[in-house]
Design a protein around this motif. Structure first.
Motif, mmCIF file in Angstrom:
data_model
loop_
_atom_site.group_PDB
_atom_site.id
_atom_site.type_symbol
_atom_site.label_atom_id
_atom_site.label_comp_id
_atom_site.label_asym_id
_atom_site.label_seq_id
_atom_site.Cartn_x
_atom_site.Cartn_y
_atom_site.Cartn_z
ATOM 1 N N GLN A 1 0.830 -1.209 0.000
ATOM 2 C CA GLN A 1 0.000 0.000 0.000
ATOM 3 C C GLN A 1 0.865 1.260 0.000
ATOM 4 O O GLN A 1 0.558 2.242 -0.691
ATOM 5 C CB GLN A 1 -0.908 0.013 1.235
ATOM 6 C CG GLN A 1 -1.841 -1.181 1.344
ATOM 7 C CD GLN A 1 -3.164 -0.926 0.666
ATOM 8 O OE1 GLN A 1 -3.207 -0.389 -0.432
ATOM 9 N NE2 GLN A 1 -4.242 -1.312 1.315
ATOM 10 N N LEU B 1 1.096 4.069 -2.951
ATOM 11 C CA LEU B 1 0.839 5.478 -2.653
ATOM 12 C C LEU B 1 1.975 6.369 -3.139
ATOM 13 O O LEU B 1 1.748 7.424 -3.734
ATOM 14 C CB LEU B 1 0.633 5.642 -1.148
ATOM 15 C CG LEU B 1 0.553 7.078 -0.617
ATOM 16 C CD1 LEU B 1 -0.657 7.791 -1.188
ATOM 17 C CD2 LEU B 1 0.507 7.079 0.911
ATOM 18 N N LYS C 1 -5.339 9.232 -5.401
ATOM 19 C CA LYS C 1 -4.317 9.330 -4.373
ATOM 20 C C LYS C 1 -4.924 9.599 -2.997
ATOM 21 O O LYS C 1 -4.422 9.126 -1.988
ATOM 22 C CB LYS C 1 -3.315 10.442 -4.730
ATOM 23 C CG LYS C 1 -2.306 10.043 -5.772
ATOM 24 C CD LYS C 1 -1.467 8.884 -5.280
ATOM 25 C CE LYS C 1 -0.603 8.307 -6.398
ATOM 26 N NZ LYS C 1 0.103 7.094 -5.968
ATOM 27 N N GLN D 1 -5.920 6.355 -1.589
ATOM 28 C CA GLN D 1 -4.749 5.593 -1.167
ATOM 29 C C GLN D 1 -4.186 6.130 0.145
ATOM 30 O O GLN D 1 -3.759 5.359 1.013
ATOM 31 C CB GLN D 1 -3.688 5.633 -2.263
ATOM 32 C CG GLN D 1 -4.106 4.910 -3.533
ATOM 33 C CD GLN D 1 -3.135 5.117 -4.666
ATOM 34 O OE1 GLN D 1 -1.968 5.415 -4.459
ATOM 35 N NE2 GLN D 1 -3.614 4.957 -5.898
ATOM 36 N N ILE D 2 -4.188 7.454 0.302
ATOM 37 C CA ILE D 2 -3.716 8.051 1.555
ATOM 38 C C ILE D 2 -4.576 7.588 2.731
ATOM 39 O O ILE D 2 -4.077 7.188 3.781
ATOM 40 C CB ILE D 2 -3.722 9.589 1.449
ATOM 41 C CG1 ILE D 2 -2.634 10.062 0.487
ATOM 42 C CG2 ILE D 2 -3.508 10.218 2.831
ATOM 43 C CD1 ILE D 2 -2.699 11.545 0.178
#
Length: 220
Positions: A18, A22, A162, A165-166
């Motif tokens: 992960q 990212l 993004k 993903q954060i």
């Protein structure tokens, strides 16, 4: 140092892919997910090295404090040899690939840590492992359920976002840190109170600095 590094290593171990997605995956190249997978495997291999290397850095400064710069130099040279040897062995006799490089570095960090701590203990009489075995045992017990909180992977990031993903990295990592902190407090690990006070002190200074700046702007 151990209490700060241990949950961070657990986060990198569980969320390696992960984190790599990212940081490094942008756009939609054909082999991007394969690169994310192998990068995550390498980061998993490096995760334990974070713990060992943190203790190495601390111990090197301790040697400098007793005016001994030769022992860290010898440890570094031996570490280069150990790293090269394990890299060569993993390359020629295993199929670990890039993970072998990460594992070799982790083994080297462990070797350097043990060498420095044992020599420092013999020079000074400080029994590092004996004096801290309670912290090591209890914090290890605390990090297991803390790491397990991240394992189910209930949050699935959107590959083209993004922000998603954060969130999918930050939320499980924060849950891990909170569980580790609460369990450490419940087990009465005194050093965790030192970390709490240190963080609170730094945040207090930051808030005061921000408030002072705002007051000065208001006065102007």
């Amino acid at each position: 140092v151990f209490l700060i590094s241990l949950p961070m290593a657990a986060i990198l171990l569980v969320e390696g892919d992960q984190v790599m997605r990212l940081l490094f995956k942008w756009g939609h190249p054909a082999d991007a997910e394969k690169d994310v997978f192998y990068g995550g495997v390498a980061l998993m291999g490096y995760s334990a090295a974070l713990l060992f290397a943190s203790l190495v850095g601390m111990t090197i400064r301790a040697f400098y404090a007793i005016h001994d710069s030769m022992t860290p130099l010898v440890s570094g040279l031996l570490g280069i040899a150990v790293n090269y040897g394990f890299n060569a062995a993993f390359h020629h006799y295993t199929h670990l690939g890039i993970a072998g490089t990460a594992l070799a570095y982790t083994i080297t960090s462990f070797f350097n840590m043990m060498f420095l701590l044992l020599v420092f203990g013999r020079r000074t009489g400080i029994r590092f492992f004996a004096d801290n075995r309670r912290v090591f045992a209890l914090s290890t017990l605390a990090v297991l359920p803390a790491g397990a909180v991240m394992w189910p992977r209930m949050l699935r990031p959107a590959v083209d976002s993004k922000l998603s993903q954060i969130v999918c990295v930050a939320v499980p990592a924060l849950a891990c840190l909170v569980v580790f902190y609460l369990l450490s407090r419940a087990m009465h690990i005194r050093e965790m109170e030192m970390i709490r006070d240190m963080v609170a002190s730094r945040m207090g200074r930051f808030v005061k600095r921000g408030g002072g700046g705002a007051s000065r702007r208001g006065g102007a």
